[in-house]
Design a protein around this motif. Sequence first.
Motif, PDB file in Angstrom:
ATOM      1  N   CYS A  33       2.592  18.643  -6.689  1.00  0.00           N
ATOM      2  CA  CYS A  33       3.334  17.284  -6.935  1.00  0.00           C
ATOM      3  C   CYS A  33       2.416  16.280  -6.499  1.00  0.00           C
ATOM      4  CB  CYS A  33       4.707  17.344  -6.532  1.00  0.00           C
ATOM      5  SG  CYS A  33       4.961  16.985  -4.761  1.00  0.00           S
ATOM      6  N   GLY A  34       1.652  16.277  -5.264  1.00  0.00           N
ATOM      7  CA  GLY A  34       0.879  15.188  -4.746  1.00  0.00           C
ATOM      8  C   GLY A  34       1.579  14.499  -3.867  1.00  0.00           C
ATOM      9  N   PHE A  35       3.068  14.866  -3.357  1.00  0.00           N
ATOM     10  CA  PHE A  35       3.632  13.890  -2.484  1.00  0.00           C
ATOM     11  C   PHE A  35       2.937  14.070  -0.864  1.00  0.00           C
ATOM     12  CE2 PHE A  35       6.994  12.283   0.366  1.00  0.00           C
ATOM     13  CZ  PHE A  35       7.333  11.097  -0.281  1.00  0.00           C
ATOM     14  N   CYS A  36       2.582  15.249  -0.492  1.00  0.00           N
ATOM     15  CA  CYS A  36       2.443  15.362   0.741  1.00  0.00           C
ATOM     16  C   CYS A  36       0.758  14.976   0.803  1.00  0.00           C
ATOM     17  CB  CYS A  36       2.272  16.981   1.203  1.00  0.00           C
ATOM     18  SG  CYS A  36       1.169  17.901   0.254  1.00  0.00           S
ATOM     19  N   THR A  37      -0.033  14.597  -0.247  1.00  0.00           N
ATOM     20  CA  THR A  37      -1.473  14.629  -0.371  1.00  0.00           C
ATOM     21  C   THR A  37      -2.164  13.569   0.499  1.00  0.00           C
ATOM     22  OG1 THR A  37      -1.232  15.679  -2.411  1.00  0.00           O
ATOM     23  CG2 THR A  37      -3.465  14.947  -1.712  1.00  0.00           C
ATOM     24  N   SER A  78       9.547  12.488  11.893  1.00  0.00           N
ATOM     25  CA  SER A  78       8.130  12.718  12.461  1.00  0.00           C
ATOM     26  C   SER A  78       7.978  14.211  12.202  1.00  0.00           C
ATOM     27  CB  SER A  78       8.366  12.679  14.128  1.00  0.00           C
ATOM     28  OG  SER A  78       9.400  11.610  14.392  1.00  0.00           O
ATOM     29  N   GLN A  79       8.441  14.878  11.357  1.00  0.00           N
ATOM     30  CA  GLN A  79       8.161  16.066  10.851  1.00  0.00           C
ATOM     31  C   GLN A  79       7.038  16.573   9.827  1.00  0.00           C
ATOM     32  OE1 GLN A  79      10.259  18.361  12.932  1.00  0.00           O
ATOM     33  NE2 GLN A  79      11.412  16.479  13.579  1.00  0.00           N
ATOM     34  N   CYS A  80       7.136  15.917   8.907  1.00  0.00           N
ATOM     35  CA  CYS A  80       6.369  16.198   7.505  1.00  0.00           C
ATOM     36  C   CYS A  80       4.970  15.627   7.388  1.00  0.00           C
ATOM     37  CB  CYS A  80       7.233  15.682   6.485  1.00  0.00           C
ATOM     38  SG  CYS A  80       7.123  14.161   5.832  1.00  0.00           S
ATOM     39  N   GLY A  81       4.692  14.718   7.967  1.00  0.00           N
ATOM     40  CA  GLY A  81       3.317  14.218   8.095  1.00  0.00           C
ATOM     41  C   GLY A  81       2.867  13.532   6.548  1.00  0.00           C
ATOM     42  N   ALA A  82       3.898  13.367   5.703  1.00  0.00           N
ATOM     43  CA  ALA A  82       3.223  12.456   4.685  1.00  0.00           C
ATOM     44  C   ALA A  82       2.710  10.949   4.630  1.00  0.00           C
ATOM     45  CB  ALA A  82       4.698  12.319   3.661  1.00  0.00           C
ATOM     46  N   CYS A  83       3.112  10.531   6.070  1.00  0.00           N
ATOM     47  CA  CYS A  83       3.146   9.267   6.424  1.00  0.00           C
ATOM     48  C   CYS A  83       1.919   9.064   7.188  1.00  0.00           C
ATOM     49  CB  CYS A  83       4.129   8.698   7.150  1.00  0.00           C
ATOM     50  SG  CYS A  83       4.547   9.583   8.594  1.00  0.00           S
ATOM     51  N   VAL A  84       0.947  10.231   7.462  1.00  0.00           N
ATOM     52  CA  VAL A  84      -0.259   9.925   8.197  1.00  0.00           C
ATOM     53  C   VAL A  84      -1.171   9.086   7.964  1.00  0.00           C
ATOM     54  CG1 VAL A  84      -2.212  11.325   9.400  1.00  0.00           C
ATOM     55  CG2 VAL A  84       0.118  12.396   9.220  1.00  0.00           C
ATOM     56  N   VAL A  85      -1.579   8.304   8.910  1.00  0.00           N
ATOM     57  CA  VAL A  85      -2.611   7.188   8.674  1.00  0.00           C
ATOM     58  C   VAL A  85      -3.556   7.295   9.806  1.00  0.00           C
ATOM     59  CG1 VAL A  85      -1.061   5.507   7.259  1.00  0.00           C
ATOM     60  CG2 VAL A  85      -1.494   5.287   9.516  1.00  0.00           C
ATOM     61  N   HIS A  86      -4.692   6.680  10.070  1.00  0.00           N
ATOM     62  CA  HIS A  86      -5.529   6.369  11.294  1.00  0.00           C
ATOM     63  C   HIS A  86      -5.324   5.119  11.661  1.00  0.00           C
ATOM     64  CE1 HIS A  86      -8.683   9.715   9.784  1.00  0.00           C
ATOM     65  NE2 HIS A  86      -7.274  10.277   9.387  1.00  0.00           N
ATOM     66  N   VAL A  87      -4.958   5.364  13.014  1.00  0.00           N
ATOM     67  CA  VAL A  87      -5.113   3.814  13.795  1.00  0.00           C
ATOM     68  C   VAL A  87      -6.134   4.038  14.926  1.00  0.00           C
ATOM     69  CG1 VAL A  87      -3.806   2.539  15.246  1.00  0.00           C
ATOM     70  CG2 VAL A  87      -2.498   3.637  13.444  1.00  0.00           C
ATOM     71  N   ASP A  88      -7.139   3.043  14.693  1.00  0.00           N
ATOM     72  CA  ASP A  88      -8.212   3.207  15.646  1.00  0.00           C
ATOM     73  C   ASP A  88      -9.011   4.562  15.580  1.00  0.00           C
ATOM     74  OD1 ASP A  88      -8.067   0.395  16.296  1.00  0.00           O
ATOM     75  OD2 ASP A  88      -7.116   0.889  18.226  1.00  0.00           O
ATOM     76  N   GLY A  89      -8.893   4.991  14.343  1.00  0.00           N
ATOM     77  CA  GLY A  89      -9.782   6.147  14.251  1.00  0.00           C
ATOM     78  C   GLY A  89      -8.938   7.557  14.605  1.00  0.00           C
ATOM     79  N   LYS A  90      -7.806   7.443  14.776  1.00  0.00           N
ATOM     80  CA  LYS A  90      -6.842   8.686  15.069  1.00  0.00           C
ATOM     81  C   LYS A  90      -5.617   8.714  14.321  1.00  0.00           C
ATOM     82  CE  LYS A  90      -8.171   8.911  19.848  1.00  0.00           C
ATOM     83  NZ  LYS A  90      -7.931   8.241  21.327  1.00  0.00           N
ATOM     84  N   LEU A 124       0.857  -1.060  -0.042  1.00  0.00           N
ATOM     85  CA  LEU A 124      -0.062  -0.076   0.093  1.00  0.00           C
ATOM     86  C   LEU A 124       1.133   1.246  -0.098  1.00  0.00           C
ATOM     87  CD1 LEU A 124      -2.780  -1.150   2.541  1.00  0.00           C
ATOM     88  CD2 LEU A 124      -2.967  -0.849   0.040  1.00  0.00           C
ATOM     89  N   THR A 125       1.304   1.504  -1.431  1.00  0.00           N
ATOM     90  CA  THR A 125       2.352   2.686  -1.207  1.00  0.00           C
ATOM     91  C   THR A 125       1.756   4.044  -1.287  1.00  0.00           C
ATOM     92  OG1 THR A 125       2.345   2.272  -3.612  1.00  0.00           O
ATOM     93  CG2 THR A 125       4.225   1.118  -2.418  1.00  0.00           C
ATOM     94  N   GLY A 126       0.355   4.219  -1.279  1.00  0.00           N
ATOM     95  CA  GLY A 126      -0.259   5.641  -1.001  1.00  0.00           C
ATOM     96  C   GLY A 126       0.509   6.191   0.171  1.00  0.00           C
ATOM     97  N   THR A 127       0.744   5.655   1.127  1.00  0.00           N
ATOM     98  CA  THR A 127       1.351   6.372   2.659  1.00  0.00           C
ATOM     99  C   THR A 127       2.931   6.612   2.213  1.00  0.00           C
ATOM    100  OG1 THR A 127      -0.285   4.986   3.895  1.00  0.00           O
ATOM    101  CG2 THR A 127       1.697   6.073   4.918  1.00  0.00           C
ATOM    102  N   HIS A 128       3.104   7.877   2.228  1.00  0.00           N
ATOM    103  CA  HIS A 128       4.456   8.349   1.640  1.00  0.00           C
ATOM    104  C   HIS A 128       5.592   8.420   3.044  1.00  0.00           C
ATOM    105  CE1 HIS A 128       2.722   9.994  -2.184  1.00  0.00           C
ATOM    106  NE2 HIS A 128       2.889   8.518  -2.250  1.00  0.00           N
ATOM    107  N   VAL A 129       6.902   8.410   2.572  1.00  0.00           N
ATOM    108  CA  VAL A 129       7.937   8.687   3.747  1.00  0.00           C
ATOM    109  C   VAL A 129       8.346   9.952   3.269  1.00  0.00           C
ATOM    110  CG1 VAL A 129       9.723   8.046   4.854  1.00  0.00           C
ATOM    111  CG2 VAL A 129       7.956   6.310   4.441  1.00  0.00           C
ATOM    112  N   GLY A 130       8.075  10.985   3.867  1.00  0.00           N
ATOM    113  CA  GLY A 130       8.727  12.266   3.389  1.00  0.00           C
ATOM    114  C   GLY A 130      10.155  12.669   4.128  1.00  0.00           C
TER     115      GLY A 130
END
Lengths: 156, 264
Positions: free
Chosen positions: A100-104, A44-56, A34-40
């Motif tokens: 560019c869509g990287f942070c999106t 821990s600064q950029c938020g490109a990798c944000v997902v939800h775990v138990d809704g958070k 699932l490569t939609g989640t990015h590593v920027g």
Amino acid sequence: MRTTVSMTVNGRSVSDEVEPRTLLVQFLRDNLRLTGTHVGCDTSQCGACVVHVDGKSVKACSMLAVQADGREVLTIEGLAEDGELHPMQAAFKEHHGLQCGFCTPGMVMSAIDIVKQHPDPTEAEIRESLEGNLCRCTGYHNIVKSIVAGAKTMRG
Amino acid sequence: MYNFAYHRPDSVDAAKSVFSGGDDPKFVAGGMTLIPTMKQRLAAPSDLIDLDGIGALKGIKAEADKIVVGAMTTHADVAASPEIRKAIPALAKLVEAIGDPQVRNRGTIGGSIANNDPAADYPAALVGLGATVVTDRRQLAAEDFFTGLFETALEPDELITEVSFPIPEAAGYAKFANPASRYAIVGVFVARTGGGVRVAVTGAGPCVFRVPEMEKALASSFSADAVKDIKVSDSDFNSDIHASAPYRAHLVTVMARRAVEAAQ
Ligand SMILES: Cc1cc2nc3c(=O)[nH]c(=O)nc-3n(C[C@H](O)[C@H](O)[C@H](O)COP(=O)(O)OP(=O)(O)OC[C@H]3O[C@@H](n4cnc5c(N)ncnc54)[C@H](O)[C@@H]3O)c2cc1C
Ligand code: FES
Ligand code: FES
């Protein structure tokens, strides 16, 4: 040292062998493809990798896959239903909330959490809540506009 | 990141027994500091003991004269707590301004104070309110808990279980935040309590400290004017790309004034 982790990702039960040091973002990208989640940044600064775990919303680069064992994970791939974009994705498209869509993916996942906290968010609340998401392209203006619009559609 | 054995005990006793069997074990709470540190290979524990499975360490209890926060309570839960917003609004505001929403969803009070980053916010609240840190073996006054740069009074195997905050008559916090991380370049917590006025400063020096001159001035008149001309010495202050020591000293006075203005 390998261990089995099991979790629900985008509604599907998944299970795999990992090393304890495997980050959640590596598990999502490398094990599940699932490569939609990015590593920027990986710091821990950029938020490109944000997902939800138990809704958070969380930064998947700063959490271990074993820490997500038994939990529900939602990634950008899990938002669209029956081929139809989630209202927040549609709002980003409509209002040019990306270049560019990287942070999106991270922006959209954070945005949905913002709407959970503030169903009718003000521009100030959005900007403050995007503290952990960096964008190098847009200047944020259209991202904020997209989130205002996405929140409106989500309210119905 | 070097590999390690991962454990997820469900009680404090189980966590301690895993710890005592480990080579170079470490507790992990939210992981917001420890995991990045391990990624940089600045820490390489043999065993990682996740405290997240210990329900007894989570939650907020409101009592008549104090609020007790479990060590594994996240910043997001403290900021949203109706009890804390009512009894100590300054504490909720301080926590609401830590990092970003994702850091607040994972980071915990226990992890923050155990780490004792010189720029962390919580130490100012604990010392400012005269809080007590409760561990698996003793109780420590906040001032005795924070001992130096990234140093605390904790023994290597000692586990923080909760923090008890006495409810003040009024309190306020003002921080001049690093624009990138939101850590405090200088943060000042001011509290008027039954036992007197307390002023605690974070970010400026190697470790949180009190300012007796300001406390004295505020005890006779709890007003922004009382502190606006009180200067602090910058002799052991931090100096870095974000701010010089004299600038930090200047900010202590400005933030103290704003904290008093914000006090409620
Ligand atoms: C991008 C970013 C921005 C941030 N901004 C701020 C900010 O503005 N202000 C601020 O104050 N902080 C900030 N932080 C830090 C954050 O608040 C975390 O709370 C802090 O990193 C540590 O908490 P944790 O629960 O993640 O602890 P961990 O990283 O899990 O642990 C930290 C240390 O504490 C020990 N430990 C944890 N729990 C216990 C316990 N119960 N008993 C004994 N030892 C324990 C661990 O062994 C480890 O050594 C920021 C962090 C990031 C990544
Ligand atoms: S990759 Fe996770 S915060 Fe940047
Ligand atoms: S659109 Fe390029 S980083 Fe945000």
